[in-house]
Enzyme design. Sequence first.
Site, PDB file in Angstrom:
ATOM      1  CG  ASP A 242      -7.492 -44.011  23.420  1.00 63.28           C
ATOM      2  OD1 ASP A 242      -8.586 -44.367  22.949  1.00 63.28           O
ATOM      3  OD2 ASP A 242      -6.436 -44.059  22.778  1.00 63.28           O
ATOM      4  CB  SER A 243      -7.300 -48.571  23.299  1.00 62.91           C
ATOM      5  OG  SER A 243      -7.095 -47.789  22.135  1.00 62.91           O
TER       6      SER A 243
ATOM      7  N   GLY B 186     -10.186 -52.197  19.130  1.00 58.61           N
ATOM      8  CA  GLY B 186     -11.135 -52.373  18.033  1.00 58.61           C
ATOM      9  C   GLY B 186     -11.384 -53.802  17.605  1.00 58.61           C
TER      10      GLY B 186
ATOM     11  CB  CYS C 289     -11.463 -45.344  23.601  1.00 57.50           C
ATOM     12  SG  CYS C 289     -11.423 -46.934  22.727  1.00 57.50           S
TER      13      CYS C 289
ATOM     14  CD  GLU D  49      -1.095 -46.852  20.305  1.00 58.16           C
ATOM     15  OE1 GLU D  49      -0.088 -46.963  21.017  1.00 58.16           O
ATOM     16  OE2 GLU D  49      -2.165 -46.354  20.701  1.00 58.16           O
TER      17      GLU D  49
ATOM     18  CB  CYS E 113     -10.511 -44.238  15.709  1.00 62.25           C
ATOM     19  SG  CYS E 113      -9.140 -44.886  16.730  1.00 62.25           S
TER      20      CYS E 113
ATOM     21  CG  HIS F 203      -5.203 -44.131  17.807  1.00 60.25           C
ATOM     22  ND1 HIS F 203      -6.090 -44.523  18.788  1.00 60.25           N
ATOM     23  CD2 HIS F 203      -3.981 -44.584  18.208  1.00 60.25           C
ATOM     24  CE1 HIS F 203      -5.432 -45.196  19.722  1.00 60.25           C
ATOM     25  NE2 HIS F 203      -4.155 -45.247  19.401  1.00 60.25           N
TER      26      HIS F 203
END
Length: 270
Positions: A9-10, A42, A72, A151, A183, A185
């Site tokens: 993932d990012s 993104g 992701c 994050e 997403c 997240h």
Amino acid sequence: MEKPIGVFDSGVGGLTVAREIMRQLPNENLVYFGDTARVPYGSKSPNTVLRFSRQIVNFLQTKDVKAIVVACNTASALALPTIQKEIDIPIIGVIEAGAKTACEVTETKHIGVIGTEGTIKSRIYTKCLMELDSEITVVGKACPLFVPLVEEGLVEDRITDDIASRYLGELKDYDIDTLILGCTHYPLIRNTIARIMGEEVKLVNPAYETTKSLKTLLAERGILSKEKNREPIYEYYVSDAVERFISFADDVLPCNVNEENVQSIDIEEY
């Protein structure tokens, strides 16, 4: 030793996918990579996301993974179709499974999708949903600040509530009954999203659905782990900020994460 599953993932959002793999496939080894130095994806161009994703896939292949999950949505939308043609091992993203579930649970055929700018601009969810049911109406909304808020650990915070109210308020005008958390997240602020959208809107978490698809894929390929009742091996790699990753992962995952199983690497070398 059983070959591991690779997940990337990012940043830390893909840990929601890793968590589901640990729960649904408790005998599988896992290698996770979070691109914490270059998050978020993104707002990056498609070519940049593809370059980053190729580097990470190259790294995961050095770990002899038997399958890869692109945890992701942006990379699933912008890089996965190309990379699938370039490697021999199975690789899946998080979009198709989420779209399929949304089609199954919607009653009004009005579906909302929230995601990064890259995911929403790609219209990948709209394409998948329309292929499954041409009568479905899709409303997409980019929520670019959700990733940095997560994050930064601002999961239960007034700032996140205010931003979410502003983003999601626009969606409430479209009479959707299903909302895809587009997403990885976003499940980490699921409670906030659910409270704002209301009980009548069903939330779809692609992390859960993708893991179900992964289990089916591994079984079909004959590479589902046959070892029972053993302690799986989990390895974590990041491109920056090891301590912050450990703190976050320890809250999200059902297992202990510490300095012994998290390493920082220079992903540009791959």
